[in-house]
Design an enzyme around this catalytic site. Structure first.
Site, short mmCIF file in Angstrom:
data_model
loop_
_atom_site.label_atom_id
_atom_site.label_comp_id
_atom_site.label_asym_id
_atom_site.label_seq_id
_atom_site.Cartn_x
_atom_site.Cartn_y
_atom_site.Cartn_z
N THR A 153 28.48 29.79 25.04
CA THR A 153 29.71 29.06 25.39
C THR A 153 29.41 28.30 26.69
O THR A 153 29.90 28.65 27.75
CB THR A 153 30.90 30.02 25.60
OG1 THR A 153 30.50 31.06 26.53
CG2 THR A 153 31.34 30.66 24.31
N LEU A 208 24.75 41.93 47.55
CA LEU A 208 25.04 41.43 48.90
C LEU A 208 23.78 40.82 49.51
O LEU A 208 23.60 40.87 50.72
CB LEU A 208 25.54 42.57 49.80
CG LEU A 208 27.02 42.94 49.73
CD1 LEU A 208 27.35 43.97 50.81
CD2 LEU A 208 27.93 41.71 49.91
N CYS A 213 25.28 32.10 33.34
CA CYS A 213 26.54 32.86 33.27
C CYS A 213 27.45 32.65 34.47
O CYS A 213 28.50 32.04 34.36
CB CYS A 213 26.24 34.34 33.09
SG CYS A 213 25.22 34.65 31.65
N ALA A 258 22.04 37.78 50.71
CA ALA A 258 22.26 36.37 51.06
C ALA A 258 20.98 35.59 50.79
O ALA A 258 19.89 36.13 50.88
CB ALA A 258 22.64 36.26 52.52
N ARG A 297 22.30 42.10 31.88
CA ARG A 297 21.66 41.24 32.89
C ARG A 297 20.31 40.81 32.34
O ARG A 297 19.59 41.64 31.77
CB ARG A 297 21.39 42.03 34.17
CG ARG A 297 22.61 42.55 34.88
CD ARG A 297 22.24 43.72 35.79
NE ARG A 297 21.68 44.83 35.03
CZ ARG A 297 21.03 45.86 35.57
NH1 ARG A 297 20.83 45.91 36.87
NH2 ARG A 297 20.58 46.84 34.81
N GLU A 298 19.97 39.53 32.51
CA GLU A 298 18.64 39.11 32.11
C GLU A 298 17.63 39.91 32.92
O GLU A 298 17.88 40.24 34.09
CB GLU A 298 18.48 37.60 32.33
CG GLU A 298 19.38 36.82 31.40
CD GLU A 298 19.14 35.32 31.42
OE1 GLU A 298 18.11 34.87 31.95
OE2 GLU A 298 20.00 34.60 30.90
C1 UGA Z 1 25.18 38.12 35.02
C2 UGA Z 1 25.88 39.47 35.23
O1 UGA Z 1 25.23 40.19 36.29
C3 UGA Z 1 25.84 40.31 33.95
O2 UGA Z 1 26.55 41.51 34.13
C4 UGA Z 1 26.48 39.49 32.82
O3 UGA Z 1 26.44 40.18 31.59
C5 UGA Z 1 25.73 38.18 32.67
O4 UGA Z 1 25.77 37.45 33.90
C6 UGA Z 1 26.40 37.39 31.57
O5 UGA Z 1 27.54 36.96 31.75
O6 UGA Z 1 25.83 37.29 30.48
P1 UGA Z 1 22.59 37.38 34.97
O7 UGA Z 1 23.08 35.97 34.81
O8 UGA Z 1 21.48 37.87 34.13
O9 UGA Z 1 23.80 38.41 34.74
O10 UGA Z 1 22.10 37.48 36.47
P2 UGA Z 1 22.50 38.32 37.76
O11 UGA Z 1 21.58 39.44 37.92
O12 UGA Z 1 23.95 38.56 37.82
O13 UGA Z 1 22.13 37.25 38.90
C7 UGA Z 1 22.84 36.01 38.95
C8 UGA Z 1 22.38 35.18 40.11
O14 UGA Z 1 22.83 35.74 41.33
C9 UGA Z 1 20.87 35.03 40.26
O15 UGA Z 1 20.58 33.67 40.53
C10 UGA Z 1 20.54 35.91 41.44
O16 UGA Z 1 19.41 35.46 42.13
C11 UGA Z 1 21.79 35.76 42.28
N1 UGA Z 1 22.02 36.87 43.22
C12 UGA Z 1 22.21 38.13 42.76
C13 UGA Z 1 22.08 36.62 44.58
O17 UGA Z 1 21.93 35.46 45.03
N2 UGA Z 1 22.33 37.65 45.45
C14 UGA Z 1 22.51 38.92 45.01
O18 UGA Z 1 22.73 39.81 45.85
C15 UGA Z 1 22.45 39.16 43.63
#
Ligand code: UGA
Length: 452
Positions: free
Chosen positions: A85, A269, A279, A271, A151-152
């Site tokens: 989506t 958390l 997503c 930064a 999560r990926e």
């Molecule tokens: C995210 C959610 O974490 C999942 O629970 C959800 O199922 C998924 O989207 C979805 O909707 O399908 P994902 O996109 O795989 O999962 O990635 P995340 O691990 O959430 O990270 C997202 C972004 O945030 C990345 O670019 C990561 O580098 C960034 N991030 C994460 C930060 O900048 N700081 C942090 O402390 C954590």
């Protein structure tokens, strides 16, 4: 159980393989012939640790197959909708073209008693509308909404052992299911849907995974509000990084300190250059758009600020790099470490890392980017960039190094050794993931993000 999974992208391919691993008989269906051809030989069309092994094992077991023919759904009892989506072009709202098409293609193959299970992230109100489509078709099937939180990089683990299951059930009979009274066993659409989902997820439930039973709207909102919360948490700490930058404070210490409070928690958390991927960015935008349609735009107006803080980090990082280059990027060699939106992924959708590489290139820098998995995807989108798989080659002769995806390979670089490769030992740590003291001790000018 016999299951079909419609849509074999990230979500669907992982779901199909994981359900087969749990013992179900699964057919994955997608309109993309190339994707299906790859999956049928046990090769995922994207990088996810451990997935190819599971695909190969499950194909071999005979419990898993992939096809472009929707007729293969005829035999299945439960049908998962796992299509994308994405964000609409030029708008914040979600594009439901694929969800609508998946339901349309599936309808002729549904039988009385079948359950269609939505897993895609959709604007609240979509399930109620699709449920009417399924009912009006006279198929005798029902709909549940069962959002996915994987999560990926941890996709298989998150699918097989999720931290919670959420069932959005049909309205008819929902009260009795929710009251958990004896009448809960009554033969209603809600009770039947719950029983079918319980059977699909029998292993997780036996392992005490919490199950939240709700109506469609709640289930849809759980998903978008979870991602909105995570995005807000990241932008919160990035806002603190902005304040730290003008006060000389250290945002990583601040995060450690507030993270010890169990009510706050240290996770999410970190930064840095901010969030990206397929997503979080599009989900907060679609949520804002949907809230506005519902006349409640003000309730999530803060998500626009969350988005703005996030995008500002990219500008700030570019400013830092240009400053480190003496105020001029033109024809300076910049090594960009990372292209994927996060480590252990080859996904470059809305990737801050790739965006930084492109912006620096736009300023005339001689950018050489490296990433363990995301080079091919990046090259397709931005052929103007120079790439190398070899980190040392990227670093050689660099006037500045910028780390934008915290792959283990980059975190483990030896600052003493690589100091000998670059033209100028200047590193900008866009993920605050390096040991500043060790890099400085090796003679580097180290710049963190929200750190002195
Ligand atoms: C995210 C959610 O974490 C999942 O629970 C959800 O199922 C998924 O989207 C979805 O909707 O399908 P994902 O996109 O795989 O999962 O990635 P995340 O691990 O959430 O990270 C997202 C972004 O945030 C990345 O670019 C990561 O580098 C960034 N991030 C994460 C930060 O900048 N700081 C942090 O402390 C954590």
């Amino acid at each position: 159980m016999k299951l079909s999974v419609i849509g074999c992208g990230y979500l669907g391919a992982v779901h199909a393989a994981s359900m087969a691993k749990l013992g179900h008989e699964v057919v994955g269906i997608d309109v993309d012939e190339r994707k299906i051809a790859a999956l049928a030989t046990g090769v995922a069309p994207f990088f996810e640790p451990g997935l190819n092994e599971i695909l190969a094992d499950q194909l071999e077991s005979g419990r898993l197959r992939f096809t472009t023919d929707f007729a293969a759904a005829d035999d299945a009892e439960v049908h998962f909708i796992a299509v994308g989506t994405p964000q609409k072009h030029g708008e914040n709202a979600a594009d439901l073209t694929y969800v609508n098409a998946a339901i349309r293609s599936l309808l002729p193959h549904l039988s009385v008693g079948d359950l269609v299970v939505g897993k895609s992230t959709v604007p609240v109100g979509t399930a109620a509308r699709l449920s009417r489509v399924i009912t009006d078709s006279g198929s005798g099937a029902a709909l549940a909404w069962n959002p996915e939180f994987l999560r990926e990089g941890f996709a298989v683990e998150d699918t097989i052992a999720p931290d919670r299951l959420v069932y959005g059930l049909p309205a008819e009979g929902l009260d009795t299911v929710l009251s958990a009274s004896e009448r809960a066993a009554a033969d209603t659409p809600a009770a039947r849907a719950k029983a079918q989902l319980d059977e699909v997820y029998a292993v997780a439930i036996a392992n005490d995974t919490p199950v939240v039973v709700a109506d469609y709207a709640t289930a849809e909102l759980v998903k978008v509000s979870a991602n909105a919360f995570l995005a807000t948490k990241i932008s919160f700490i990035n806002a603190m990084a902005e304040i730290a930058e003008v006060t000389g404070a250290d945002v990583t210490k601040l995060a450690d300190a507030i993270g010890y409070d169990a009510r706050i928690g240290r996770r999410f958390l970190n930064a840095g250059v901010g969030f990206g991927g397929g997503c979080l960015p599009k989900d907060i935008r679609a949520f804002s758009a949907r809230a506005e349609e519902l006349g409640r735009g003000e309730s999530v107006a803060f998500l626009k600020e969350v988005d703005a803080i996030n995008l500002r980090r990219r500008e700030r990082l570019v400013e830092l790099v240009v400053a480190a280059l003496g105020g001029q990027a033109y024809e300076k060699k910049v090594a960009v470490l990372g292209l994927a939106f996060k480590p252990d992924s080859d996904d470059i959708r809305d990737s801050p890392a790739l965006d930084i590489a492109v912006r620096l290139k736009g300023l005339g820098a001689d950018v050489v980017a490296t990433d363990p998995e995301a080079i091919e995807n990046s090259r397709r989108l931005h052929p103007q960039l120079a790439f190398t798989q070899d980190v040392d080659e990227a670093l050689t002769g660099a006037d500045a190094v910028v780390l934008v995806t915290e792959w283990k390979q980059f975190r483990q670089l030896d600052p003493v050794r690589v100091a000998g490769l670059v033209a100028r030992p200047v590193i900008i740590d866009g993920r605050n993931c390096l040991d500043a003291a060790a890099w400085r001790a090796a003679g580097w000018e180290y710049r963190g993000f929200g750190r002195p």
